[in-house]
Design an enzyme around this catalytic site. Structure first.
Site, PDB file in Angstrom:
ATOM      1  N   HIS A 180     -30.133  -9.068  24.940  1.00 19.05           N
ATOM      2  CA  HIS A 180     -28.888  -9.588  25.491  1.00 19.05           C
ATOM      3  C   HIS A 180     -28.808 -11.085  25.250  1.00 19.05           C
ATOM      4  O   HIS A 180     -29.795 -11.781  25.478  1.00 19.05           O
ATOM      5  CB  HIS A 180     -28.796  -9.321  26.997  1.00 19.05           C
ATOM      6  CG  HIS A 180     -27.592  -9.973  27.605  1.00 19.05           C
ATOM      7  ND1 HIS A 180     -26.337  -9.409  27.515  1.00 19.05           N
ATOM      8  CD2 HIS A 180     -27.443 -11.160  28.257  1.00 19.05           C
ATOM      9  CE1 HIS A 180     -25.469 -10.221  28.101  1.00 19.05           C
ATOM     10  NE2 HIS A 180     -26.104 -11.293  28.565  1.00 19.05           N
ATOM     11  N   GLU A 224       0.864  -1.189   0.000  1.00 19.09           N
ATOM     12  CA  GLU A 224       0.000   0.000   0.000  1.00 19.09           C
ATOM     13  C   GLU A 224       0.902   1.241   0.000  1.00 19.09           C
ATOM     14  O   GLU A 224       1.720   1.401   0.917  1.00 19.09           O
ATOM     15  CB  GLU A 224      -0.915  -0.043   1.246  1.00 19.09           C
ATOM     16  CG  GLU A 224      -1.589   1.259   1.609  1.00 19.09           C
ATOM     17  CD  GLU A 224      -2.386   1.904   0.472  1.00 19.09           C
ATOM     18  OE1 GLU A 224      -3.130   1.207  -0.234  1.00 19.09           O
ATOM     19  OE2 GLU A 224      -2.222   3.139   0.294  1.00 19.09           O
ATOM     20  N   ALA A 276      -5.067  -3.589  -7.542  1.00 26.61           N
ATOM     21  CA  ALA A 276      -6.395  -3.077  -7.144  1.00 26.61           C
ATOM     22  C   ALA A 276      -6.206  -1.632  -6.691  1.00 26.61           C
ATOM     23  O   ALA A 276      -6.176  -1.335  -5.497  1.00 26.61           O
ATOM     24  CB  ALA A 276      -6.975  -3.943  -6.024  1.00 26.61           C
ATOM     25  N   ASP A 285     -22.182   4.083 -11.133  1.00 26.71           N
ATOM     26  CA  ASP A 285     -20.758   4.407 -10.983  1.00 26.71           C
ATOM     27  C   ASP A 285     -20.282   5.486 -11.947  1.00 26.71           C
ATOM     28  O   ASP A 285     -19.408   6.282 -11.608  1.00 26.71           O
ATOM     29  CB  ASP A 285     -19.907   3.147 -11.233  1.00 26.71           C
ATOM     30  CG  ASP A 285     -19.941   2.176 -10.061  1.00 26.71           C
ATOM     31  OD1 ASP A 285     -20.685   2.431  -9.091  1.00 26.71           O
ATOM     32  OD2 ASP A 285     -19.230   1.154 -10.131  1.00 26.71           O
ATOM     33  N   VAL A 296       5.040   1.288  -5.507  1.00 25.96           N
ATOM     34  CA  VAL A 296       5.694   0.368  -6.441  1.00 25.96           C
ATOM     35  C   VAL A 296       6.451   1.183  -7.500  1.00 25.96           C
ATOM     36  O   VAL A 296       5.898   2.097  -8.105  1.00 25.96           O
ATOM     37  CB  VAL A 296       4.626  -0.533  -7.102  1.00 25.96           C
ATOM     38  CG1 VAL A 296       5.246  -1.376  -8.198  1.00 25.96           C
ATOM     39  CG2 VAL A 296       3.964  -1.417  -6.046  1.00 25.96           C
TER      40      VAL A 296
HETATM   41  C1  LIG Z   1     -14.454  -6.549  -6.675  1.00 28.59           C
HETATM   42  C2  LIG Z   1     -15.630  -5.650  -6.404  1.00 28.59           C
HETATM   43  C3  LIG Z   1     -16.409  -5.867  -5.296  1.00 28.59           C
HETATM   44  C4  LIG Z   1     -17.497  -5.041  -5.042  1.00 28.59           C
HETATM   45  N1  LIG Z   1     -18.232  -5.261  -3.923  1.00 28.59           N
HETATM   46  C5  LIG Z   1     -19.273  -4.464  -3.644  1.00 28.59           C
HETATM   47  C6  LIG Z   1     -20.077  -4.699  -2.507  1.00 28.59           C
HETATM   48  O1  LIG Z   1     -19.849  -5.616  -1.735  1.00 28.59           O
HETATM   49  N2  LIG Z   1     -21.133  -3.877  -2.286  1.00 28.59           N
HETATM   50  C7  LIG Z   1     -21.424  -2.845  -3.137  1.00 28.59           C
HETATM   51  O2  LIG Z   1     -22.392  -2.128  -2.884  1.00 28.59           O
HETATM   52  N3  LIG Z   1     -20.681  -2.605  -4.227  1.00 28.59           N
HETATM   53  C8  LIG Z   1     -19.626  -3.386  -4.509  1.00 28.59           C
HETATM   54  N4  LIG Z   1     -18.889  -3.165  -5.640  1.00 28.59           N
HETATM   55  C9  LIG Z   1     -19.245  -2.023  -6.506  1.00 28.59           C
HETATM   56  C10 LIG Z   1     -20.453  -2.371  -7.384  1.00 28.59           C
HETATM   57  O3  LIG Z   1     -20.216  -3.563  -8.063  1.00 28.59           O
HETATM   58  C11 LIG Z   1     -20.722  -1.242  -8.370  1.00 28.59           C
HETATM   59  O4  LIG Z   1     -20.814  -0.029  -7.658  1.00 28.59           O
HETATM   60  C12 LIG Z   1     -22.014  -1.480  -9.112  1.00 28.59           C
HETATM   61  O5  LIG Z   1     -22.025  -2.703  -9.784  1.00 28.59           O
HETATM   62  C13 LIG Z   1     -22.202  -0.340 -10.121  1.00 28.59           C
HETATM   63  O6  LIG Z   1     -23.328  -0.577 -10.865  1.00 28.59           O
HETATM   64  P1  LIG Z   1     -23.630   0.281 -12.153  1.00 28.59           P
HETATM   65  O7  LIG Z   1     -25.037   0.011 -12.444  1.00 28.59           O
HETATM   66  O8  LIG Z   1     -23.221   1.695 -11.979  1.00 28.59           O
HETATM   67  O9  LIG Z   1     -22.640  -0.258 -13.276  1.00 28.59           O
HETATM   68  P2  LIG Z   1     -22.201  -1.764 -13.754  1.00 28.59           P
HETATM   69  O10 LIG Z   1     -22.828  -2.742 -12.840  1.00 28.59           O
HETATM   70  O11 LIG Z   1     -20.766  -1.700 -13.877  1.00 28.59           O
HETATM   71  O12 LIG Z   1     -22.933  -1.873 -15.136  1.00 28.59           O
HETATM   72  C14 LIG Z   1     -22.514  -1.198 -16.266  1.00 28.59           C
HETATM   73  C15 LIG Z   1     -22.812  -2.051 -17.479  1.00 28.59           C
HETATM   74  O13 LIG Z   1     -22.686  -1.263 -18.650  1.00 28.59           O
HETATM   75  C16 LIG Z   1     -22.115  -2.042 -19.689  1.00 28.59           C
HETATM   76  N5  LIG Z   1     -21.534  -1.103 -20.642  1.00 28.59           N
HETATM   77  C17 LIG Z   1     -20.519  -0.222 -20.448  1.00 28.59           C
HETATM   78  N6  LIG Z   1     -20.338   0.534 -21.535  1.00 28.59           N
HETATM   79  C18 LIG Z   1     -21.259   0.131 -22.450  1.00 28.59           C
HETATM   80  C19 LIG Z   1     -21.567   0.536 -23.768  1.00 28.59           C
HETATM   81  N7  LIG Z   1     -20.923   1.556 -24.337  1.00 28.59           N
HETATM   82  N8  LIG Z   1     -22.530  -0.122 -24.433  1.00 28.59           N
HETATM   83  C20 LIG Z   1     -23.221  -1.142 -23.847  1.00 28.59           C
HETATM   84  N9  LIG Z   1     -22.980  -1.556 -22.593  1.00 28.59           N
HETATM   85  C21 LIG Z   1     -22.013  -0.919 -21.894  1.00 28.59           C
HETATM   86  C22 LIG Z   1     -21.087  -2.877 -18.948  1.00 28.59           C
HETATM   87  O14 LIG Z   1     -20.767  -4.034 -19.712  1.00 28.59           O
HETATM   88  C23 LIG Z   1     -21.827  -3.200 -17.661  1.00 28.59           C
HETATM   89  O15 LIG Z   1     -22.548  -4.404 -17.766  1.00 28.59           O
HETATM   90  C24 LIG Z   1     -17.821  -3.989  -5.939  1.00 28.59           C
HETATM   91  C25 LIG Z   1     -17.047  -3.795  -7.095  1.00 28.59           C
HETATM   92  C26 LIG Z   1     -15.965  -4.616  -7.326  1.00 28.59           C
HETATM   93  C27 LIG Z   1     -15.154  -4.379  -8.572  1.00 28.59           C
END
Ligand SMILES: Cc1cc2nc3c(=O)[nH]c(=O)nc-3n(C[C@H](O)[C@H](O)[C@H](O)COP(=O)(O)OP(=O)(O)OC[C@H]3O[C@@H](n4cnc5c(N)ncnc54)[C@H](O)[C@@H]3O)c2cc1C
Length: 456
Positions: A436, A198, A260, A303, A232
């Site tokens: 409890h 880290e 990561a 996201d 790193v």
């Molecule tokens: C390892 C890991 C663990 C996680 N654990 C947790 C957890 O425990 N709890 C939690 O709340 N969150 C967790 N997250 C975060 C969570 O997964 C995301 O915040 C969430 O999935 C976001 O959802 P979203 O709908 O924004 O996008 P996504 O679920 O990323 O969906 C976006 C979709 O858009 C598609 N896409 C992108 N660009 C295009 C395009 N131009 N045309 C067509 N399709 C496209 C992609 O293929 C994807 O399927 C984790 C993430 C990771 C990486």
């Protein structure tokens, strides 16, 4: 057929939005270029938490002696662990498929990359479509940091590490954020040697320092090597052997390298400039409090919109945006509580302000802290690592934030989230008759360490 709405991305916001819009009679096109369900289902929450559950089973079996239960020679069947994880992902994927199919004939799914090609216009599946409403739910993907040599070694991200057919001998993890920590501990519990590198001074940098220290102590006790302040410089090697050079001339050798170090939005190939959608300096879509982008009729959720990156936030985005589109939206995206949990063991969960954030913003707070090991339930179950911390507004007694490191922290944090959502004073917790022995008793006990609630 032309469409009333186009949703790009079948993530945690895109699917419920597309299906609800379709069920309300609108003609909807849902575009997905990858696996249905997006990150959470395929490479995020579902597979990691499934792996973490297997890793915990191994840990509990291995350490049962502390409870007087001895298990001889715990064996982790890694291919079976991975197969269970894949089956779980498959089950959730089927659920998404069913949900889309169940939305009826006005929802058309196109499995292809989609991009904006003009005002409210999208190109996908070799066709162009215009719609009055376009929703971007394109998510994010792992960053490839600019580490010299990284392009020449077979490095893993969170997607590839969960597809390994065999347990790595020595996994070197670059990045001590939540993804790095969850996976590092899981692989250690499966039996791999694990080193976390880290660059910053502590793990889980967003947390208050006590939380980071509690997790670091647990990791060290479980045999993980944790190197802090370890940026790193370069990596080299090949399959089965990587060398990570650190500043100061030292290096770490391992069999596999997991990187990561953060996530970036999938907006670089989305045609945002053609569609008039403005991005911020890090590539996130700029949206206002109602998810509206700079292009009329185009909204962004999840996201890619630059908020906290959680599944529940993306899902909540869909709910709020649906209300906005229906003309009923009164709540904005900014004035909401976003609880979260890091699924290390013990878990780390938070809601509202951390003490560090409160101090940095000059917010007056009373801080109550209780070691998790003071809770009767934690002592009896031997889950003593961690702490409970609660921040109160001294004037109103309202809770401004809470963080919990401890067993079931991800469940317990909802007590504070619910009190905060209701605007209730902490006295509500003091007056509660807590079961409890329960971990939740400790939340009450933590608040009662404050002089204003002390029993006299
Ligand atoms: C390892 C890991 C663990 C996680 N654990 C947790 C957890 O425990 N709890 C939690 O709340 N969150 C967790 N997250 C975060 C969570 O997964 C995301 O915040 C969430 O999935 C976001 O959802 P979203 O709908 O924004 O996008 P996504 O679920 O990323 O969906 C976006 C979709 O858009 C598609 N896409 C992108 N660009 C295009 C395009 N131009 N045309 C067509 N399709 C496209 C992609 O293929 C994807 O399927 C984790 C993430 C990771 C990486």
């Amino acid at each position: 057929m032309d469409f009333d709405a186009i949703v790009i991305g079948s993530g945690q916001a895109g699917v419920p939005l597309a299906t609800r819009l379709a069920k309300s009679g609108r003609r909807v096109l849902l575009a997905e270029r990858g696996a249905l369900g997006g990150t959470c289902v395929n490479t995020g929450c579902t597979p990691t938490k499934t792996l973490v559950a297997s890793a915990r089973a191994a840990h509990v079996a291995r350490t049962g002696g502390r409870l007087g239960v001895r298990v001889e020679a715990v064996q982790v069947d890694f291919p079976a662990v991975v197969a269970r994880k894949d089956a779980m992902v498959g089950t959730w994927q089927e659920g998404v498929t069913r949900r889309i199919a169940g939305a009826g004939a006005t929802l058309r799914l196109v499995r292809d990359h989609a991009r904006l090609v003009g005002e409210r216009t999208v190109e996908v599946g070799g066709e162009r479509h215009r719609a009055d409403l376009i929703v971007l739910n394109v998510g994010a993907r792992p960053v490839q940091p600019p580490i010299p040599g990284l392009g020449q070694v077979p490095w893993l991200d969170n997607r590839r590490v969960m597809q390994l057919p065999e347990l790595p001998q020595h996994l070197v993890v670059v990045g001590g954020g939540y993804i790095g920590c969850e996976l590092a501990q899981a692989f250690r519990r499966f039996g791999a040697a694990v080193t976390i590198l880290e660059p910053g001074p502590r793990l889980l940098a967003r947390e208050d320092v006590e939380a980071s220290q509690a997790i670091e102590a647990v990791f060290r006790a479980e045999g993980l090597t944790v190197l802090l302040g370890a940026p790193v410089q370069a990596v080299s090697g090949g399959p089965g052997q990587v060398t990570v050079r650190l500043s100061g001339g030292t290096s770490v050798e391992g069999s596999h390298l997991l990187v990561a170090t953060g996530r970036r939005p999938n907006t670089d190939d989305l045609g945002c400039s053609e569609g008039g959608v403005r991005l911020d300096g890090r590539g996130f879509v700029e949206v206002d409090d109602r998810y509206q982008t700079s292009a009329p009729g185009v909204y962004a959720v999840g996201d890619c919109a630059g908020g906290p990156q959680f599944t529940h936030t993306a899902w909540d985005d869909h709910r709020l945006l649906f209300e906005v589109l229906a003309g009923r939206g009164t709540r904005g995206r900014k004035d909401r509580l976003v609880p979260y949990t890091v699924y290390t063991d013990p878990q780390v969960a938070g809601v509202g302000l951390t003490e560090r954030e409160a101090r940095a913003r000059g917010v007056a707070v009373e801080v109550a802290t209780l070691p998790f090991g003071s809770i009767a339930r934690a002592i009896e179950t031997d889950e003593k690592a961690g702490l409970v911390k609660v921040l109160l507004d001294p004037a109103t007694e309202r809770i401004l934030g809470a963080s919990i490191v401890g067993a079931e922290a991800g469940e317990l944090i909802h007590v504070f989230a619910a009190l905060m959502q209701a605007g209730a004073p902490a006295r509500a917790l003091v007056d509660l008759e807590a079961v409890h022995p329960s971990f939740a008793e400790g939340l009450q006990a933590a608040v009662m360490t404050l002089p204003r609630y002390a029993l006299t």
